[in-house]
Design an enzyme around this catalytic site. Structure first.
Site, PDB file in Angstrom:
ATOM      1  CB  THR A 148      -0.921   0.019   1.233  1.00 26.50           C
ATOM      2  OG1 THR A 148      -0.104   0.067   2.406  1.00 26.50           O
ATOM      3  CG2 THR A 148      -1.822  -1.208   1.278  1.00 26.50           C
ATOM      4  CB  VAL A 191       0.571   3.782   4.434  1.00 25.27           C
ATOM      5  CG1 VAL A 191       1.192   3.969   5.803  1.00 25.27           C
ATOM      6  CG2 VAL A 191      -0.636   4.709   4.266  1.00 25.27           C
ATOM      7  CB  CYS A 192       3.796  -0.287   3.122  1.00 21.36           C
ATOM      8  SG  CYS A 192       2.550  -1.060   4.164  1.00 21.36           S
ATOM      9  CB  THR A 193       5.404   2.703  -0.930  1.00 16.47           C
ATOM     10  OG1 THR A 193       4.835   1.473  -1.358  1.00 16.47           O
ATOM     11  CG2 THR A 193       6.465   3.139  -1.899  1.00 16.47           C
ATOM     12  CG  PHE A 216       9.353   0.148   2.772  1.00 18.69           C
ATOM     13  CD1 PHE A 216       9.599  -0.367   4.026  1.00 18.69           C
ATOM     14  CD2 PHE A 216       8.478  -0.527   1.947  1.00 18.69           C
ATOM     15  CE1 PHE A 216       8.989  -1.521   4.463  1.00 18.69           C
ATOM     16  CE2 PHE A 216       7.862  -1.699   2.369  1.00 18.69           C
ATOM     17  CZ  PHE A 216       8.117  -2.195   3.632  1.00 18.69           C
TER      18      PHE A 216
END
Length: 68
Positions: free
Chosen positions: A48, A50-52, A55
């Protein structure tokens, strides 16, 4: 019957021993990072936004983390 309840680890709890596959090969945690800080990311398989973002933010601050 075992009525012991399992709970998620909390801050200050000992990290459980795990053998994990990483982008750097197999590692045994927490032994692979003894006396160091490390961060675990948990994300859905669809990456998603948000995760990207998380990172990328950590990568942009990599040099700051190396100094501590």
């Amino acid at each position: 019957m075992n009525t012991e309840e399992k709970s998620l680890p909390l801050l200050g709890d000992d990290f459980p021993e795990l053998n994990v596959q990483t982008t750097q090969g197999m590692m045994k945690l927490p032994d692979a990072f003894k006396d160091k800080w490390f961060i675990l990311f948990s994300h859905p398989s669809d990456f998603t936004p948000v995760c990207t973002t998380e990172f990328v933010s950590f990568q942009k601050n990599y040099e700051k983390f190396k100094k501590t």
